[in-house]
Motif scaffolding. Structure first.
Motif, PDB file in Angstrom:
ATOM      1  N   LEU A  34       0.821  -1.202   0.000  1.00 40.54           N
ATOM      2  CA  LEU A  34       0.000   0.000   0.000  1.00 40.54           C
ATOM      3  C   LEU A  34       0.861   1.259   0.000  1.00 40.54           C
ATOM      4  O   LEU A  34       0.496   2.276  -0.598  1.00 40.54           O
ATOM      5  N   GLU A  37       1.563   1.795  -3.468  1.00 38.70           N
ATOM      6  CA  GLU A  37       0.343   2.167  -4.186  1.00 38.70           C
ATOM      7  C   GLU A  37       0.082   3.668  -4.053  1.00 38.70           C
ATOM      8  O   GLU A  37      -0.336   4.326  -5.024  1.00 38.70           O
ATOM      9  N   LEU A  45      -3.715  -1.446  -7.617  1.00 42.70           N
ATOM     10  CA  LEU A  45      -4.550  -2.314  -6.794  1.00 42.70           C
ATOM     11  C   LEU A  45      -6.028  -2.091  -7.097  1.00 42.70           C
ATOM     12  O   LEU A  45      -6.466  -0.964  -7.320  1.00 42.70           O
ATOM     13  N   ALA A  48      -7.877  -2.485  -1.323  1.00 44.52           N
ATOM     14  CA  ALA A  48      -6.952  -2.686  -0.210  1.00 44.52           C
ATOM     15  C   ALA A  48      -7.699  -2.334   1.064  1.00 44.52           C
ATOM     16  O   ALA A  48      -8.124  -1.196   1.244  1.00 44.52           O
ATOM     17  N   ASN A  72     -11.076   0.920   4.933  1.00 44.62           N
ATOM     18  CA  ASN A  72     -10.199   1.226   3.804  1.00 44.62           C
ATOM     19  C   ASN A  72      -9.551   2.585   4.034  1.00 44.62           C
ATOM     20  O   ASN A  72      -9.573   3.088   5.156  1.00 44.62           O
ATOM     21  N   PHE A 113      -5.619  -7.342  -0.177  1.00 41.64           N
ATOM     22  CA  PHE A 113      -5.526  -6.474  -1.342  1.00 41.64           C
ATOM     23  C   PHE A 113      -5.627  -7.339  -2.585  1.00 41.64           C
ATOM     24  O   PHE A 113      -5.405  -8.555  -2.539  1.00 41.64           O
TER      25      PHE A 113
END
Length: 252
Positions: A34, A37, A45, A48, A72, A113
């Motif tokens: 993440l 990301e 993604l 997640a 989230n 994810f």
């Protein structure tokens, strides 16, 4: 995203308790993915999220009421996970859909994810799938719109089978090394800059498990001894999160 089955207490389910612990032990891989990301221009993604054990003490009950629900917009500072609740509680009254929450790592019960339709993590989901028949599993996966794969072989990182080395180092940490060098040359003050919590770039890269980034920062003389407002160094977080490939760099 709504999971139909909500567990109120898994104290009598040893396999689910194991799933909780496995999610906590491996959460670092979720956060590593993440953290990259959030730096991508084009998202990689599909989703997640983190499952959290929410609790409420009810009068005349010895044990608190518990519901496991997803959040989230996840953030993580090495100690505390934060995010926004995306489920409607079934019985709890102290939280509601859309609430911003902050919880310790020990309070999560799962993480998930997905990329290109393939699921990573999802330990409690896989525990549920293990008890299903083939047809029920297929229907379950279709409802999620994800390929959960083999419930006996849960994936932690992208392309884990093809590139097992991704368990050690995220490919973006390697591929973005030259860009980080150029950034630090152009913005040298970022090496020592601390945010409002006292975190430096070195702290954040250590928390995310990015060895190449940590090496680069150290080459630019990043101070390993700087502490956050919680009194922790980058080494403290590397040890705390189990990033064994980074500990030697920071311990020298």
């Amino acid at each position: 995203m709504e999971e139909k089955i909500i567990f109120y207490s898994e104290a009598d389910n040893p396999e689910m308790i194991k799933a909780f612990h496995k999610a906590q032990e491996t959460f670092r891989y979720f956060w590593r993915e993440l953290s990259w990301e959030y730096r991508r221009i084009i998202p990689g993604l599909d989703l997640a999220c983190v499952k959290v054990a929410f609790m409420e003490q009810v009068a005349h009950q010895a044990k608190p009421m518990v519901e496991h629900m997803w959040i989230n917009q996840v953030a993580f500072d090495g100690d505390t996970i934060s995010g926004v609740l995306i489920n409607d509680p079934n019985e709890l009254t102290n939280v509601r859909n859309g609430d911003f929450v902050e919880i310790p790592l020990s309070q999560i019960s799962d993480w998930l994810f997905s990329s290109q339709g393939n699921a990573y993590g999802g330990f409690t989901i896989q525990q549920l799938r293990a008890a299903m028949g083939p047809q029920e599993r297929e229907e379950h996966d279709e409802a999620w719109g994800l390929n959960f794969g083999d419930y006996n072989d849960i994936l932690l990182v992208y392309e884990q089978k093809k590139h097992p080395e991704n368990l050690i180092e995220h490919p973006m940490s390697i591929n973005m090394k030259d860009s980080l060098v150029e950034f630090l040359k152009a913005h040298p003050l970022e090496i020592t800059n601390q945010d409002e919590g006292g975190y430096t770039l070195l702290h954040r890269e250590a928390i995310a498990g990015n060895r190449s980034s940590v090496e680069t920062l150290l080459q630019f003389n990043a101070d390993k001894n700087i502490k956050t407002s919680n009194g922790k160094t980058a080494l403290d977080y590397a040890k705390q999160l189990g990033w064994e490939h980074i500990v030697p760099l920071l311990a020298d």
